[in-house]
Design an enzyme around this catalytic site. Structure first.
Site, PDB file in Angstrom:
ATOM      1  N   CYS A 102       2.821  -5.151   6.404  1.00 12.77           N
ATOM      2  CA  CYS A 102       2.621  -4.703   4.954  1.00 12.77           C
ATOM      3  C   CYS A 102       3.664  -4.205   4.581  1.00 12.77           C
ATOM      4  O   CYS A 102       4.964  -3.999   5.165  1.00 12.77           O
ATOM      5  CB  CYS A 102       1.318  -3.779   4.845  1.00 12.77           C
ATOM      6  N   HIS A 126       0.801  -1.193   0.085  1.00 14.04           N
ATOM      7  CA  HIS A 126      -0.032   0.159  -0.101  1.00 14.04           C
ATOM      8  C   HIS A 126       0.629   1.247   0.036  1.00 14.04           C
ATOM      9  O   HIS A 126       2.212   1.050   0.183  1.00 14.04           O
ATOM     10  CB  HIS A 126      -1.023   0.018   1.349  1.00 14.04           C
TER      11      HIS A 126
END
Length: 190
Positions: free
Chosen positions: A163, A147
């Site tokens: 992440c 992201h």
């Protein structure tokens, strides 16, 4: 036009602006160091059309074939939260809604509990401008993401809850090139 020429012409456009003049002016305004900007590098091993996150490099590689890849600087999961493995892109979203996992709320309720019902997408959202949702083969959503972030300060560091984090303009360029079902390898640390 062959596949390589098509990919490289698309890459040239992406690297030139990662979304146009807005991205170029953003990088000048933020004075992003050149080592954090995307660049074409030589690699060996993986075939074209894969994503490889290499923790020791703090880099995400989007493989182009012919031994080339685009290298993006990234932040990775903090110690104990990074999960190596092979995944695939099961979903993609622009300005995604974010909801912390139950584990995030349990670890740091003072930060995450207020968002247990989610946060709408937008500039203040931790997932940034785009997100690629990583799924496990034969399983489901891993709750891991590739992201964006508006802050380059997290690049080259262990900062996330698992992440891979890129700058917003870089994840926009990646999002536009990566199709669903793309293989994603999160390489082991060390």
């Amino acid at each position: 036009m062959d596949r390589r020429a098509l990919i490289l012409s698309g890459l040239a456009a992406a690297l030139a602006g990662a979304g146009g003049a807005h991205a170029q002016s953003f990088e000048r305004r933020r004075e992003v160091p050149s080592d954090l900007r995307p660049r074409i590098v030589r690699i060996s091993g993986p075939g074209p059309g894969e994503i490889h996150v290499v923790p020791r490099d703090f880099a995400l590689y989007w493989t182009l074939g012919d031994g080339n890849a685009i290298r993006y600087a990234c932040g990775i999961g903090r110690p104990g939260l990074y999960q190596a493995g092979t995944f695939y892109v099961g979903d993609k979203r622009k300005w995604p809604r974010w909801t912390p996992t139950p584990g995030m709320i349990a670890r740091e309720p003072e930060i995450y509990a207020k968002w247990r019902n989610g946060m709408p997408g937008g500039p203040g959202n931790p997932l940034g401008a785009r997100a690629l949702y990583l799924y496990r083969p034969g399983g489901g959503d891993s709750f891991l993401r590739i992201h964006g972030s508006p802050d380059p300060g997290g690049l080259g560091r262990e900062v996330s809850n698992g992440c891979a984090r890129l700058m917003n303009e870089h994840v926009i360029a990646l999002y536009d090139q990566v199709p669903l079902r793309t293989t994603v390898v999160l390489h082991p640390k060390g």
